[in-house]
Design a protein around this motif. Structure first.
Motif, PDB file in Angstrom:
ATOM      1  N   CYS A 199       0.835  -1.195   0.000  1.00 51.31           N
ATOM      2  CA  CYS A 199       0.000   0.000   0.000  1.00 51.31           C
ATOM      3  C   CYS A 199       0.875   1.251   0.000  1.00 51.31           C
ATOM      4  O   CYS A 199       1.851   1.328   0.745  1.00 51.31           O
ATOM      5  CB  CYS A 199      -0.923  -0.013   1.217  1.00 51.31           C
ATOM      6  SG  CYS A 199      -2.055   1.378   1.253  1.00 51.31           S
ATOM      7  N   ASP A 200       0.518   2.222  -0.809  1.00 55.11           N
ATOM      8  CA  ASP A 200       1.278   3.464  -0.847  1.00 55.11           C
ATOM      9  C   ASP A 200       0.694   4.517   0.097  1.00 55.11           C
ATOM     10  O   ASP A 200       1.137   5.659   0.124  1.00 55.11           O
ATOM     11  CB  ASP A 200       1.373   4.010  -2.265  1.00 55.11           C
ATOM     12  CG  ASP A 200       0.016   4.238  -2.907  1.00 55.11           C
ATOM     13  OD1 ASP A 200      -1.015   3.930  -2.278  1.00 55.11           O
ATOM     14  OD2 ASP A 200      -0.012   4.709  -4.059  1.00 55.11           O
ATOM     15  N   GLN A 201      -0.283   4.126   0.898  1.00 53.39           N
ATOM     16  CA  GLN A 201      -0.887   5.014   1.882  1.00 53.39           C
ATOM     17  C   GLN A 201       0.154   5.380   2.944  1.00 53.39           C
ATOM     18  O   GLN A 201       0.920   4.523   3.385  1.00 53.39           O
ATOM     19  CB  GLN A 201      -2.071   4.300   2.531  1.00 53.39           C
ATOM     20  CG  GLN A 201      -2.831   5.108   3.537  1.00 53.39           C
ATOM     21  CD  GLN A 201      -4.027   4.319   4.075  1.00 53.39           C
ATOM     22  OE1 GLN A 201      -4.285   3.205   3.650  1.00 53.39           O
ATOM     23  NE2 GLN A 201      -4.739   4.906   5.002  1.00 53.39           N
ATOM     24  N   PRO A 202       0.170   6.643   3.375  1.00 56.22           N
ATOM     25  CA  PRO A 202       1.154   7.036   4.395  1.00 56.22           C
ATOM     26  C   PRO A 202       0.968   6.242   5.692  1.00 56.22           C
ATOM     27  O   PRO A 202      -0.150   5.917   6.076  1.00 56.22           O
ATOM     28  CB  PRO A 202       0.858   8.521   4.637  1.00 56.22           C
ATOM     29  CG  PRO A 202      -0.024   8.959   3.533  1.00 56.22           C
ATOM     30  CD  PRO A 202      -0.670   7.745   2.957  1.00 56.22           C
ATOM     31  N   ALA A 203       2.075   5.925   6.318  1.00 55.10           N
ATOM     32  CA  ALA A 203       2.061   5.196   7.592  1.00 55.10           C
ATOM     33  C   ALA A 203       3.139   5.797   8.481  1.00 55.10           C
ATOM     34  O   ALA A 203       3.913   6.649   8.050  1.00 55.10           O
ATOM     35  CB  ALA A 203       2.326   3.710   7.337  1.00 55.10           C
ATOM     36  N   TYR A 204       3.205   5.336   9.714  1.00 64.47           N
ATOM     37  CA  TYR A 204       4.274   5.790  10.602  1.00 64.47           C
ATOM     38  C   TYR A 204       5.617   5.377  10.005  1.00 64.47           C
ATOM     39  O   TYR A 204       5.723   4.363   9.304  1.00 64.47           O
ATOM     40  CB  TYR A 204       4.128   5.178  11.989  1.00 64.47           C
ATOM     41  CG  TYR A 204       2.975   5.765  12.774  1.00 64.47           C
ATOM     42  CD1 TYR A 204       3.065   7.057  13.309  1.00 64.47           C
ATOM     43  CD2 TYR A 204       1.807   5.046  12.970  1.00 64.47           C
ATOM     44  CE1 TYR A 204       2.012   7.605  14.022  1.00 64.47           C
ATOM     45  CE2 TYR A 204       0.749   5.589  13.680  1.00 64.47           C
ATOM     46  CZ  TYR A 204       0.854   6.871  14.201  1.00 64.47           C
ATOM     47  OH  TYR A 204      -0.190   7.409  14.904  1.00 64.47           O
ATOM     48  N   ALA A 205       6.648   6.153  10.306  1.00 60.35           N
ATOM     49  CA  ALA A 205       7.981   5.874   9.784  1.00 60.35           C
ATOM     50  C   ALA A 205       8.405   4.449  10.142  1.00 60.35           C
ATOM     51  O   ALA A 205       8.323   4.031  11.293  1.00 60.35           O
ATOM     52  CB  ALA A 205       8.985   6.877  10.341  1.00 60.35           C
ATOM     53  N   GLY A 206       8.819   3.695   9.138  1.00 60.90           N
ATOM     54  CA  GLY A 206       9.287   2.325   9.348  1.00 60.90           C
ATOM     55  C   GLY A 206       8.203   1.270   9.317  1.00 60.90           C
ATOM     56  O   GLY A 206       8.481   0.079   9.384  1.00 60.90           O
ATOM     57  N   TRP A 207       6.941   1.663   9.205  1.00 63.51           N
ATOM     58  CA  TRP A 207       5.826   0.733   9.161  1.00 63.51           C
ATOM     59  C   TRP A 207       5.234   0.716   7.755  1.00 63.51           C
ATOM     60  O   TRP A 207       5.350   1.685   7.015  1.00 63.51           O
ATOM     61  CB  TRP A 207       4.748   1.123  10.164  1.00 63.51           C
ATOM     62  CG  TRP A 207       5.175   0.891  11.585  1.00 63.51           C
ATOM     63  CD1 TRP A 207       6.001   1.666  12.324  1.00 63.51           C
ATOM     64  CD2 TRP A 207       4.798  -0.208  12.410  1.00 63.51           C
ATOM     65  NE1 TRP A 207       6.170   1.136  13.574  1.00 63.51           N
ATOM     66  CE2 TRP A 207       5.439  -0.016  13.660  1.00 63.51           C
ATOM     67  CE3 TRP A 207       3.992  -1.324  12.221  1.00 63.51           C
ATOM     68  CZ2 TRP A 207       5.287  -0.909  14.715  1.00 63.51           C
ATOM     69  CZ3 TRP A 207       3.835  -2.207  13.284  1.00 63.51           C
ATOM     70  CH2 TRP A 207       4.481  -2.007  14.496  1.00 63.51           C
ATOM     71  N   ILE A 208       4.577  -0.388   7.404  1.00 59.64           N
ATOM     72  CA  ILE A 208       4.060  -0.549   6.050  1.00 59.64           C
ATOM     73  C   ILE A 208       2.823  -1.452   6.050  1.00 59.64           C
ATOM     74  O   ILE A 208       2.718  -2.373   6.866  1.00 59.64           O
ATOM     75  CB  ILE A 208       5.172  -1.133   5.139  1.00 59.64           C
ATOM     76  CG1 ILE A 208       4.788  -1.071   3.678  1.00 59.64           C
ATOM     77  CG2 ILE A 208       5.544  -2.534   5.552  1.00 59.64           C
ATOM     78  CD1 ILE A 208       5.958  -1.345   2.758  1.00 59.64           C
ATOM     79  N   TRP A 209       1.888  -1.176   5.163  1.00 59.22           N
ATOM     80  CA  TRP A 209       0.715  -2.036   4.953  1.00 59.22           C
ATOM     81  C   TRP A 209       1.020  -2.988   3.801  1.00 59.22           C
ATOM     82  O   TRP A 209       1.425  -2.552   2.721  1.00 59.22           O
ATOM     83  CB  TRP A 209      -0.516  -1.207   4.589  1.00 59.22           C
ATOM     84  CG  TRP A 209      -1.172  -0.528   5.739  1.00 59.22           C
ATOM     85  CD1 TRP A 209      -1.045   0.777   6.108  1.00 59.22           C
ATOM     86  CD2 TRP A 209      -2.081  -1.121   6.673  1.00 59.22           C
ATOM     87  NE1 TRP A 209      -1.807   1.028   7.221  1.00 59.22           N
ATOM     88  CE2 TRP A 209      -2.455  -0.115   7.582  1.00 59.22           C
ATOM     89  CE3 TRP A 209      -2.609  -2.406   6.825  1.00 59.22           C
ATOM     90  CZ2 TRP A 209      -3.339  -0.346   8.632  1.00 59.22           C
ATOM     91  CZ3 TRP A 209      -3.481  -2.638   7.874  1.00 59.22           C
ATOM     92  CH2 TRP A 209      -3.842  -1.618   8.760  1.00 59.22           C
ATOM     93  N   LEU A 210       0.823  -4.272   4.023  1.00 59.05           N
ATOM     94  CA  LEU A 210       1.030  -5.287   2.986  1.00 59.05           C
ATOM     95  C   LEU A 210      -0.255  -6.081   2.786  1.00 59.05           C
ATOM     96  O   LEU A 210      -0.948  -6.404   3.746  1.00 59.05           O
ATOM     97  CB  LEU A 210       2.137  -6.263   3.393  1.00 59.05           C
ATOM     98  CG  LEU A 210       3.512  -5.680   3.661  1.00 59.05           C
ATOM     99  CD1 LEU A 210       4.446  -6.756   4.185  1.00 59.05           C
ATOM    100  CD2 LEU A 210       4.075  -5.043   2.407  1.00 59.05           C
ATOM    101  N   THR A 211      -0.545  -6.402   1.555  1.00 60.75           N
ATOM    102  CA  THR A 211      -1.663  -7.286   1.233  1.00 60.75           C
ATOM    103  C   THR A 211      -1.070  -8.550   0.639  1.00 60.75           C
ATOM    104  O   THR A 211      -0.156  -8.485  -0.180  1.00 60.75           O
ATOM    105  CB  THR A 211      -2.617  -6.630   0.212  1.00 60.75           C
ATOM    106  OG1 THR A 211      -3.094  -5.411   0.767  1.00 60.75           O
ATOM    107  CG2 THR A 211      -3.788  -7.543  -0.101  1.00 60.75           C
ATOM    108  N   GLY A 212      -1.592  -9.689   1.074  1.00 62.21           N
ATOM    109  CA  GLY A 212      -1.069 -10.945   0.553  1.00 62.21           C
ATOM    110  C   GLY A 212      -1.778 -12.140   1.144  1.00 62.21           C
ATOM    111  O   GLY A 212      -2.893 -12.025   1.666  1.00 62.21           O
ATOM    112  N   TYR A 213      -1.113 -13.278   1.051  1.00 61.38           N
ATOM    113  CA  TYR A 213      -1.703 -14.542   1.472  1.00 61.38           C
ATOM    114  C   TYR A 213      -0.869 -15.208   2.556  1.00 61.38           C
ATOM    115  O   TYR A 213       0.351 -15.273   2.457  1.00 61.38           O
ATOM    116  CB  TYR A 213      -1.819 -15.499   0.282  1.00 61.38           C
ATOM    117  CG  TYR A 213      -2.778 -15.001  -0.748  1.00 61.38           C
ATOM    118  CD1 TYR A 213      -4.135 -15.253  -0.631  1.00 61.38           C
ATOM    119  CD2 TYR A 213      -2.337 -14.250  -1.835  1.00 61.38           C
ATOM    120  CE1 TYR A 213      -5.033 -14.783  -1.567  1.00 61.38           C
ATOM    121  CE2 TYR A 213      -3.226 -13.770  -2.771  1.00 61.38           C
ATOM    122  CZ  TYR A 213      -4.577 -14.041  -2.627  1.00 61.38           C
ATOM    123  OH  TYR A 213      -5.458 -13.555  -3.548  1.00 61.38           O
TER     124      TYR A 213
END
Length: 108
Positions: free
Chosen positions: A30-44
């Motif tokens: 996801c390219d949505q802004p998040a806290y520094a060092g954190w990331i949203w992932l979509t998967g299985y």
């Protein structure tokens, strides 16, 4: 991301600590802004045999993700053979020579 298969455990987020750890195949980031060092992932989420068991969106620390060893390719269920290959179904052979019907009548 260079690898698309990761071990997600307590290092990535406390919600995956201990027996909640999982193997995760990423399909999008996801390219949505998040806290520094954190990331949203979509998967299985992958099971022990490498098959996808659930689609999820997870929020994790990028530094805590570890590449996973390649999961084995999912195995197809082993069938008993096609219906057409059996004498009592499918190809009409049993209806022509009645062998399937006789075998069932003899078994009674």
């Amino acid at each position: 991301m260079t690898a698309d298969l990761f071990v997600v455990d307590g290092r990535a987020s406390v919600q995956f600590a201990g027996d909640r750890a999982l193997t995760f195949r990423v399909v999008s980031v996801c390219d949505q802004p998040a806290y520094a060092g954190w990331i949203w992932l979509t998967g299985y989420v992958l099971g022990r045999r490498g098959e996808a068991t659930a689609k999820r969106e997870i929020y994790v620390q990028l530094a805590g993700l570890r590449p996973a060893a390649a999961a084995p390719a999912p195995r197809r269920a082993r069938g008993t053979g096609s219906y057409a290959a059996r004498r009592d179904q499918g190809d009409g052979g049993a209806a022509r020579d009645r062998s399937g019907l006789c075998a069932r009548a003899d078994a009674r």
